[in-house]
Design a protein around this motif. Structure first.
Motif, PDB file in Angstrom:
ATOM      1  N   LYS A 112      46.853  31.263  53.522  1.00 61.48           N
ATOM      2  CA  LYS A 112      48.249  31.457  53.117  1.00 61.48           C
ATOM      3  C   LYS A 112      48.935  30.138  52.792  1.00 61.48           C
ATOM      4  O   LYS A 112      49.983  30.122  52.143  1.00 61.48           O
ATOM      5  CB  LYS A 112      49.007  32.188  54.228  1.00 61.48           C
ATOM      6  CG  LYS A 112      48.544  33.621  54.439  1.00 61.48           C
ATOM      7  CD  LYS A 112      49.295  34.290  55.585  1.00 61.48           C
ATOM      8  CE  LYS A 112      48.841  35.730  55.762  1.00 61.48           C
ATOM      9  NZ  LYS A 112      49.560  36.409  56.864  1.00 61.48           N
ATOM     10  N   ASP A 130      42.334  36.062  47.675  1.00 60.06           N
ATOM     11  CA  ASP A 130      43.637  36.700  47.485  1.00 60.06           C
ATOM     12  C   ASP A 130      43.962  36.927  46.009  1.00 60.06           C
ATOM     13  O   ASP A 130      45.070  37.303  45.651  1.00 60.06           O
ATOM     14  CB  ASP A 130      44.751  35.888  48.145  1.00 60.06           C
ATOM     15  CG  ASP A 130      44.874  34.476  47.573  1.00 60.06           C
ATOM     16  OD1 ASP A 130      44.061  34.102  46.696  1.00 60.06           O
ATOM     17  OD2 ASP A 130      45.789  33.750  48.006  1.00 60.06           O
ATOM     18  N   ASP A 131      42.958  36.693  45.135  1.00 60.99           N
ATOM     19  CA  ASP A 131      43.165  36.982  43.710  1.00 60.99           C
ATOM     20  C   ASP A 131      41.844  37.425  43.064  1.00 60.99           C
ATOM     21  O   ASP A 131      41.460  38.565  43.203  1.00 60.99           O
ATOM     22  CB  ASP A 131      43.782  35.790  42.974  1.00 60.99           C
ATOM     23  CG  ASP A 131      43.103  34.466  43.321  1.00 60.99           C
ATOM     24  OD1 ASP A 131      41.939  34.464  43.751  1.00 60.99           O
ATOM     25  OD2 ASP A 131      43.744  33.425  43.126  1.00 60.99           O
ATOM     26  N   LYS A 156      45.681  45.540  47.637  1.00 63.54           N
ATOM     27  CA  LYS A 156      45.992  46.480  46.555  1.00 63.54           C
ATOM     28  C   LYS A 156      45.243  46.177  45.260  1.00 63.54           C
ATOM     29  O   LYS A 156      44.964  45.029  44.931  1.00 63.54           O
ATOM     30  CB  LYS A 156      47.496  46.491  46.293  1.00 63.54           C
ATOM     31  CG  LYS A 156      48.307  47.071  47.444  1.00 63.54           C
ATOM     32  CD  LYS A 156      49.770  47.239  47.063  1.00 63.54           C
ATOM     33  CE  LYS A 156      50.550  47.937  48.165  1.00 63.54           C
ATOM     34  NZ  LYS A 156      51.962  48.141  47.807  1.00 63.54           N
ATOM     35  N   ASP A 171      43.144  50.755  46.462  1.00 70.49           N
ATOM     36  CA  ASP A 171      43.940  50.184  47.542  1.00 70.49           C
ATOM     37  C   ASP A 171      43.168  50.335  48.854  1.00 70.49           C
ATOM     38  O   ASP A 171      42.899  51.459  49.306  1.00 70.49           O
ATOM     39  CB  ASP A 171      45.297  50.881  47.659  1.00 70.49           C
ATOM     40  CG  ASP A 171      46.191  50.632  46.454  1.00 70.49           C
ATOM     41  OD1 ASP A 171      45.939  49.658  45.712  1.00 70.49           O
ATOM     42  OD2 ASP A 171      47.147  51.408  46.251  1.00 70.49           O
ATOM     43  N   GLU A 194      45.138  42.641  43.407  1.00 73.43           N
ATOM     44  CA  GLU A 194      46.482  42.331  42.919  1.00 73.43           C
ATOM     45  C   GLU A 194      47.321  41.662  43.999  1.00 73.43           C
ATOM     46  O   GLU A 194      48.091  40.739  43.730  1.00 73.43           O
ATOM     47  CB  GLU A 194      47.164  43.611  42.440  1.00 73.43           C
ATOM     48  CG  GLU A 194      48.518  43.411  41.786  1.00 73.43           C
ATOM     49  CD  GLU A 194      49.087  44.723  41.289  1.00 73.43           C
ATOM     50  OE1 GLU A 194      49.973  45.271  41.960  1.00 73.43           O
ATOM     51  OE2 GLU A 194      48.622  45.198  40.234  1.00 73.43           O
ATOM     52  N   SER A 195      47.185  42.116  45.245  1.00 72.26           N
ATOM     53  CA  SER A 195      47.930  41.519  46.354  1.00 72.26           C
ATOM     54  C   SER A 195      47.204  41.780  47.665  1.00 72.26           C
ATOM     55  O   SER A 195      46.401  42.703  47.775  1.00 72.26           O
ATOM     56  CB  SER A 195      49.351  42.092  46.423  1.00 72.26           C
ATOM     57  OG  SER A 195      49.327  43.478  46.701  1.00 72.26           O
ATOM     58  N   GLY A 196      47.504  40.969  48.677  1.00 69.52           N
ATOM     59  CA  GLY A 196      46.855  41.089  49.974  1.00 69.52           C
ATOM     60  C   GLY A 196      45.741  40.070  50.125  1.00 69.52           C
ATOM     61  O   GLY A 196      45.597  39.137  49.321  1.00 69.52           O
ATOM     62  N   TYR A 197      44.934  40.264  51.178  1.00 69.69           N
ATOM     63  CA  TYR A 197      43.851  39.336  51.485  1.00 69.69           C
ATOM     64  C   TYR A 197      42.588  40.121  51.833  1.00 69.69           C
ATOM     65  O   TYR A 197      42.643  41.069  52.614  1.00 69.69           O
ATOM     66  CB  TYR A 197      44.227  38.433  52.663  1.00 69.69           C
ATOM     67  CG  TYR A 197      45.392  37.524  52.361  1.00 69.69           C
ATOM     68  CD1 TYR A 197      45.201  36.264  51.821  1.00 69.69           C
ATOM     69  CD2 TYR A 197      46.698  37.953  52.602  1.00 69.69           C
ATOM     70  CE1 TYR A 197      46.271  35.437  51.527  1.00 69.69           C
ATOM     71  CE2 TYR A 197      47.785  37.132  52.314  1.00 69.69           C
ATOM     72  CZ  TYR A 197      47.561  35.884  51.776  1.00 69.69           C
ATOM     73  OH  TYR A 197      48.632  35.070  51.488  1.00 69.69           O
TER      74      TYR A 197
END
Length: 207
Positions: A112, A130-131, A156, A171, A194-197
């Motif tokens: 992060k 994360d991407d 997600k 998701d 798209e988002s999250g880890y």
């Protein structure tokens, strides 16, 4: 990119990277013994030395055994302080389960902050994305297992291409185990979200 290698006190079955002059190498507690036996030159040794004998030398940092972080985290803190963004930990897997879980939590915290922490052994590699992540498959390489786990409430819109099981905008929740034991098929592959880890685990089929 300059890298920091940390030799920790978990299970150790060898070192599989090439160290450049600009890299930093730290041993955490018993990791000093692993490094010594493997003839790995160390820049810093740190620990409370509850699992090994304290070595001699000016580059040895002794920690109070009553502390709020592990020896591995202390090594990570040094790497971050010195500006390293790519950190590879050997001996961070196996051993005490509590320390392994702590290592993953610490890796997420640093991710992060834009710092990549990965864990290596002979038959495993573990890291966080994360991407988007792409893997170039080598012709002589054997197929291996690839597993993914959400590290927070939801990762997600996951897409997986060129693994045995593909996903399209899926998701993945924290309590969803769908991502266990996918497999390579001898092709370059990619994983994106798209988002999250996502915790990503490579495991040899020979284990």
């Amino acid at each position: 990119m300059n890298k920091c290698y940390i030799i920790s006190a978990g299970e150790f079955d060898g070192f599989f990277d090439t160290i450049d002059k600009s890299d930093l190498v730290i041993a955490a507690d018993k990791g000093y013994i692993y490094a010594k036996d493997s003839e790995i030159d160390l820049d810093i040794v740190i620990g409370d030395f509850d699992s090994s004998t304290k070595p001699d030398g000016e580059n040895v940092i002794t920690l109070n055994p009553i502390k709020d972080y592990t020896d591995t985290m202390a090594a990570l803190m040094i790497a971050v302080e010195k500006g390293y963004k790519e950190i590879i930990i050997y001996g961070g897997l196996g051993g005490r389960d509590s320390h392994f879980i702590s290592n993953i939590r610490n890796a997420l915290k640093l991710k992060k902050e834009g710092i990549n922490v990965s864990f290596r052994s002979k038959n495993k590699k573990i890291f966080i994305i994360d991407d988007k992540f792409s893997y170039e498959f080598k012709n002589s390489e054997e197929d291996f297992y690839v597993s993914i786990f959400a590290l927070e409430n939801m990762a997600k819109s996951i897409c997986i291409r060129n693994l045995f099981y593909e996903l399209n905008n899926y998701d993945l929740s924290f309590d969803d185990s769908l991502g266990v034991s996918n497999e390579t098929i001898g092709k370059d592959f990619s994983i994106s979200l798209e988002s999250g880890y996502l915790l990503v685990i490579f495991e040899s089929k020979k284990m």
